[in-house]
Write a protein that holds these residues in place. Structure first.
Motif, PDB file in Angstrom:
ATOM      1  N   LEU A  25      32.335  21.115  11.577  1.00 33.90           N
ATOM      2  CA  LEU A  25      32.275  22.394  11.948  1.00 33.90           C
ATOM      3  C   LEU A  25      31.210  23.195  11.091  1.00 33.90           C
ATOM      4  CD1 LEU A  25      36.082  22.932  12.175  1.00 33.90           C
ATOM      5  CD2 LEU A  25      34.427  22.722  14.050  1.00 33.90           C
ATOM      6  N   GLU A  26      30.818  23.267  10.083  1.00 30.44           N
ATOM      7  CA  GLU A  26      30.146  23.915   9.295  1.00 30.44           C
ATOM      8  C   GLU A  26      28.293  23.520   9.768  1.00 30.44           C
ATOM      9  OE1 GLU A  26      30.155  26.404   7.405  1.00 30.44           O
ATOM     10  OE2 GLU A  26      32.216  26.426   6.553  1.00 30.44           O
ATOM     11  N   ARG A  27      28.334  22.267  10.089  1.00 33.61           N
ATOM     12  CA  ARG A  27      27.074  21.887  10.725  1.00 33.61           C
ATOM     13  C   ARG A  27      26.835  22.371  12.124  1.00 33.61           C
ATOM     14  NH1 ARG A  27      23.327  21.477  13.081  1.00 33.61           N
ATOM     15  NH2 ARG A  27      21.634  19.958  12.861  1.00 33.61           N
ATOM     16  N   LEU A  28      27.661  22.666  12.634  1.00 33.34           N
ATOM     17  CA  LEU A  28      27.559  23.111  14.072  1.00 33.34           C
ATOM     18  C   LEU A  28      27.553  24.607  14.454  1.00 33.34           C
ATOM     19  CD1 LEU A  28      30.278  20.783  15.947  1.00 33.34           C
ATOM     20  CD2 LEU A  28      27.711  20.688  15.880  1.00 33.34           C
ATOM     21  N   ARG A  29      27.127  25.225  13.290  1.00 34.59           N
ATOM     22  CA  ARG A  29      26.814  26.704  13.377  1.00 34.59           C
ATOM     23  C   ARG A  29      25.929  26.794  14.572  1.00 34.59           C
ATOM     24  NH1 ARG A  29      29.353  29.853   9.872  1.00 34.59           N
ATOM     25  NH2 ARG A  29      27.938  31.424  10.351  1.00 34.59           N
ATOM     26  N   GLU A  30      24.900  25.996  14.811  1.00 36.22           N
ATOM     27  CA  GLU A  30      24.258  25.844  15.924  1.00 36.22           C
ATOM     28  C   GLU A  30      24.297  24.619  16.553  1.00 36.22           C
ATOM     29  OE1 GLU A  30      22.152  28.286  16.669  1.00 36.22           O
ATOM     30  OE2 GLU A  30      22.472  29.441  14.810  1.00 36.22           O
ATOM     31  N   PRO A  31      24.531  24.705  17.988  1.00 32.92           N
ATOM     32  CA  PRO A  31      24.792  23.509  18.611  1.00 32.92           C
ATOM     33  C   PRO A  31      24.012  22.085  18.359  1.00 32.92           C
ATOM     34  CG  PRO A  31      24.457  25.334  20.279  1.00 32.92           C
ATOM     35  CD  PRO A  31      23.901  25.583  18.817  1.00 32.92           C
ATOM     36  N   ALA A  32      24.723  21.182  18.441  1.00 34.69           N
ATOM     37  CA  ALA A  32      24.087  19.788  17.829  1.00 34.69           C
ATOM     38  C   ALA A  32      24.742  18.738  18.450  1.00 34.69           C
ATOM     39  CB  ALA A  32      23.831  19.767  16.315  1.00 34.69           C
ATOM     40  N   SER A  33      23.947  17.474  18.554  1.00 32.73           N
ATOM     41  CA  SER A  33      24.669  16.302  19.226  1.00 32.73           C
ATOM     42  C   SER A  33      25.452  15.522  17.732  1.00 32.73           C
ATOM     43  CB  SER A  33      23.861  15.351  19.693  1.00 32.73           C
ATOM     44  OG  SER A  33      22.732  14.901  18.840  1.00 32.73           O
ATOM     45  N   ALA A  34      26.125  14.470  18.169  1.00 30.04           N
ATOM     46  CA  ALA A  34      26.630  13.722  17.121  1.00 30.04           C
ATOM     47  C   ALA A  34      25.596  12.974  16.412  1.00 30.04           C
ATOM     48  CB  ALA A  34      27.769  12.519  17.769  1.00 30.04           C
ATOM     49  N   ALA A  35      24.487  12.380  16.951  1.00 24.34           N
ATOM     50  CA  ALA A  35      23.738  11.813  16.339  1.00 24.34           C
ATOM     51  C   ALA A  35      22.964  12.994  15.147  1.00 24.34           C
ATOM     52  CB  ALA A  35      22.331  11.508  17.200  1.00 24.34           C
ATOM     53  N   THR A  36      22.556  14.102  15.545  1.00 23.42           N
ATOM     54  CA  THR A  36      21.927  15.096  14.579  1.00 23.42           C
ATOM     55  C   THR A  36      23.139  15.347  13.455  1.00 23.42           C
ATOM     56  OG1 THR A  36      20.767  16.028  16.657  1.00 23.42           O
ATOM     57  CG2 THR A  36      21.072  17.262  14.356  1.00 23.42           C
ATOM     58  N   VAL A  37      24.154  15.345  13.725  1.00 32.62           N
ATOM     59  CA  VAL A  37      25.215  15.786  12.829  1.00 32.62           C
ATOM     60  C   VAL A  37      25.228  14.575  11.833  1.00 32.62           C
ATOM     61  CG1 VAL A  37      27.593  16.312  12.375  1.00 32.62           C
ATOM     62  CG2 VAL A  37      26.407  17.493  14.025  1.00 32.62           C
ATOM     63  N   LEU A  52      34.428  14.318  16.253  1.00 32.88           N
ATOM     64  CA  LEU A  52      34.126  15.430  17.319  1.00 32.88           C
ATOM     65  C   LEU A  52      35.130  15.276  18.428  1.00 32.88           C
ATOM     66  CD1 LEU A  52      30.249  15.247  17.576  1.00 32.88           C
ATOM     67  CD2 LEU A  52      31.694  17.329  16.887  1.00 32.88           C
ATOM     68  N   LYS A  53      35.561  14.010  18.715  1.00 32.65           N
ATOM     69  CA  LYS A  53      36.769  13.929  19.762  1.00 32.65           C
ATOM     70  C   LYS A  53      37.909  14.708  19.534  1.00 32.65           C
ATOM     71  CE  LYS A  53      34.002  11.764  22.915  1.00 32.65           C
ATOM     72  NZ  LYS A  53      33.523  12.735  24.026  1.00 32.65           N
ATOM     73  N   GLU A  54      38.318  14.197  18.081  1.00 33.15           N
ATOM     74  CA  GLU A  54      39.544  14.886  17.487  1.00 33.15           C
ATOM     75  C   GLU A  54      39.427  16.374  17.818  1.00 33.15           C
ATOM     76  OE1 GLU A  54      42.273  12.978  16.992  1.00 33.15           O
ATOM     77  OE2 GLU A  54      41.160  11.714  17.998  1.00 33.15           O
ATOM     78  N   LEU A  55      38.286  16.863  17.379  1.00 33.61           N
ATOM     79  CA  LEU A  55      38.088  18.396  17.078  1.00 33.61           C
ATOM     80  C   LEU A  55      38.207  19.014  18.704  1.00 33.61           C
ATOM     81  CD1 LEU A  55      35.480  18.598  14.376  1.00 33.61           C
ATOM     82  CD2 LEU A  55      37.926  19.468  14.150  1.00 33.61           C
ATOM     83  N   THR A  75      24.890  14.583  23.944  1.00 30.73           N
ATOM     84  CA  THR A  75      25.770  15.571  24.347  1.00 30.73           C
ATOM     85  C   THR A  75      25.726  16.778  23.230  1.00 30.73           C
ATOM     86  OG1 THR A  75      27.335  14.313  25.697  1.00 30.73           O
ATOM     87  CG2 THR A  75      28.136  16.553  24.800  1.00 30.73           C
ATOM     88  N   LEU A  76      25.768  17.971  23.616  1.00 26.87           N
ATOM     89  CA  LEU A  76      25.599  19.080  22.483  1.00 26.87           C
ATOM     90  C   LEU A  76      27.020  19.795  22.437  1.00 26.87           C
ATOM     91  CD1 LEU A  76      22.516  20.786  23.256  1.00 26.87           C
ATOM     92  CD2 LEU A  76      22.729  18.716  21.777  1.00 26.87           C
ATOM     93  N   TYR A  77      27.310  20.142  21.047  1.00 31.66           N
ATOM     94  CA  TYR A  77      28.753  20.518  20.826  1.00 31.66           C
ATOM     95  C   TYR A  77      28.317  21.849  19.914  1.00 31.66           C
ATOM     96  CZ  TYR A  77      30.997  15.991  21.909  1.00 31.66           C
ATOM     97  OH  TYR A  77      31.222  15.081  22.563  1.00 31.66           O
ATOM     98  N   GLU A  78      29.457  22.734  20.084  1.00 32.17           N
ATOM     99  CA  GLU A  78      29.345  24.024  19.121  1.00 32.17           C
ATOM    100  C   GLU A  78      30.950  24.371  19.083  1.00 32.17           C
ATOM    101  OE1 GLU A  78      27.563  27.432  20.854  1.00 32.17           O
ATOM    102  OE2 GLU A  78      29.415  27.767  21.982  1.00 32.17           O
ATOM    103  N   PRO A  79      31.280  24.947  17.548  1.00 35.25           N
ATOM    104  CA  PRO A  79      32.599  25.179  17.534  1.00 35.25           C
ATOM    105  C   PRO A  79      32.881  26.454  18.415  1.00 35.25           C
ATOM    106  CG  PRO A  79      31.279  25.860  15.584  1.00 35.25           C
ATOM    107  CD  PRO A  79      30.373  25.057  16.649  1.00 35.25           C
ATOM    108  N   VAL A  80      34.314  26.559  18.491  1.00 33.55           N
ATOM    109  CA  VAL A  80      34.769  27.925  19.290  1.00 33.55           C
ATOM    110  C   VAL A  80      34.640  28.985  18.468  1.00 33.55           C
ATOM    111  CG1 VAL A  80      36.379  26.551  20.721  1.00 33.55           C
ATOM    112  CG2 VAL A  80      37.219  27.503  18.603  1.00 33.55           C
TER     113      VAL A  80
END
Length: 422
Positions: A25-37, A52-55, A75-80
């Motif tokens: 979650l901290e790393r996703l302060r900017e949108p990122a993919s699973a590979a980048t994280v 990520l799927k659990e989150l 796929t890019l993710y970001e926290p809510v």
């Protein structure tokens, strides 16, 4: 993306319990993919994908887009939200809390204000940490003891009267917005400002046997101090014990066999009426009873009473343990002979004096409010129970030495013990 999200759902709290998910979650302060994280955190991509799927299932992250990376679509993710805070409500399963807040408006406002302060502080911390902002803030904490409820109300009235002119003088419509908060509430960790105590006792007998010990006249006579004058265990009924000039009474409000007893105790041994609830439960090894006594008041007449009665219940229930284990009924509680004339509160250093009775042993020995009693006669004193042992052992009229600490000095004095209850 929201600045902050209060976690109020158990499934979201469970999702946050894994330390790697917090890092994601901290790393996703900017949108990122699973590979980048995965690359940034130096963990396998499959692991990051799973978490990520659990989150996502817990509605803490969301999909925000895709991007091409070589021959793959990522796929890019970001926290809510940028920050998450855990609301205390997530651990409040019992409906009584909701009922209490609905019935007590000021308490509900205190809970809501506490949650808002928690959220605001977390957002401001993020602005300082990630945006380099200098946060102009101030906090003032003070402890004050009010002798009466009226004094407390007058304090709030005076505070609000003083606050209005200040807000009018310095506040402007076009200025930067600030929040000014004031909360006045009992210190939750300080027993002296509570109006009740709660104690739980475990037994190795079935709950039906424990219930009989509290409700059957013969059983009560075997372990509870004194001899019962009359007993009628039903709503509206009472149990009465003669106590010299007055009767000690349990007036029953609620009687739910093998589960719950509630009774009121009129003024007599205490300055005012209190209410006692005994909740009975079956356990894997026997049964337990949870005793809650409420209604302890404020002012000098009530000082030290809550702690004394909590200790009294512990000692009375020791008689019940003995009776249920051995069948022997023996009153070790109402065995006082003399009194020292002090009301105390137990502290880690020893019993601190709250009240000194005029003309008592303690006053003769020079004891004052605030002193810590460390020895009487030849016996060291670590708590109120030690003073009770001394009063049960020594006869009125005996002259003893008291040792006590005042400030940084160890002092001594002598006095004559008075008769108990005189």
């Amino acid at each position: 993306m929201k600045r902050i999200e209060s976690v109020t759902r158990p499934e979201a709290l469970q999702a946050l319990a894994h330390p790697l998910r917090v890092q994601i979650l901290e790393r996703l302060r900017e949108p990122a993919s699973a590979a980048t994280v995965a690359r940034d955190l130096r963990v396998p991509r499959q692991r990051v994908n799973y978490h990520l799927k659990e989150l996502e299932k817990a509605r803490l992250v969301r999909l925000v887009g895709e991007r091409r990376s070589g021959n793959f679509i990522e796929t890019l993710y970001e926290p809510v939200a940028r920050t998450f805070v855990v609301s205390p409500r997530v651990a409040w399963a019992h409906p009584r809390r909701a009922v209490a807040m609905a019935e007590q408006f000021s308490l509900e406002q205190l809970v809501l204000l506490g949650e808002r302060l928690q959220r605001d502080a977390a957002v401001l911390l993020d602005r300082a940490a990630f945006e380099g902002e200098q946060i102009a803030s101030a906090s003032v904490e003070a402890e004050v003891r009010f002798a009466t409820a009226q004094d407390r109300a007058e304090f709030m009235k005076a505070y609000l009267a003083a606050l209005g002119p200040l807000l009018k003088k310095y506040g402007t419509a076009g200025g930067a917005p600030y929040r000014v908060l004031l909360s006045v509430y009992p210190d939750p960790e300080e027993s002296l400002v509570s109006d009740k105590f709660e104690k739980t006792f475990e037994f190795v007998v079935p709950v039906e046997r424990l219930w009989r010990a509290f409700t059957d006249r013969t059983e009560l006579d075997a372990w509870y101090p004194g001899q019962i004058k009359d007993a009628d265990v039903r709503p509206g009924g009472r149990i009465t014990w003669p106590m010299g000039e007055f009767d000690y009474v349990w007036e029953f409000v609620e009687v739910e066999p093998n589960r719950r007893l509630t009774w009121k105790e009129p003024p007599g041994l205490l300055p005012g009426e209190t209410e006692v609830t005994a909740v009975f439960e079956q356990t894997g090894t026997g049964s337990r009873v949870r005793i809650t006594q409420s209604g302890f008041g404020e002012g000098e007449d009530w000082l030290g009473q809550l702690e004394s009665w909590a200790l009294g219940w512990s000692q009375n229930l020791a008689n019940l343990y003995l009776y249920l284990r051995t069948g022997v009924g023996f009153d070790r509680f109402f065995t006082w002979k003399s009194e020292t004339g002090v009301t105390v509160t137990d502290t880690p250093a020893g019993p601190e004096v709250l009240v000194v009775k005029p003309g008592s042993f303690a006053e003769q020995a020079g004891v004052r409010v605030g002193d810590i009693v460390v020895q009487v006669g030849a016996a060291p004193v670590f708590g109120q129970s030690d003073l009770w042992v001394l009063e049960r052992e020594h006869e009125p009229g005996e002259e003893l030495e008291a040792m006590y600490v005042r400030g940084d000095k160890l002092l001594r004095g002598r006095g004559v013990l008075g008769a108990f209850g005189a």
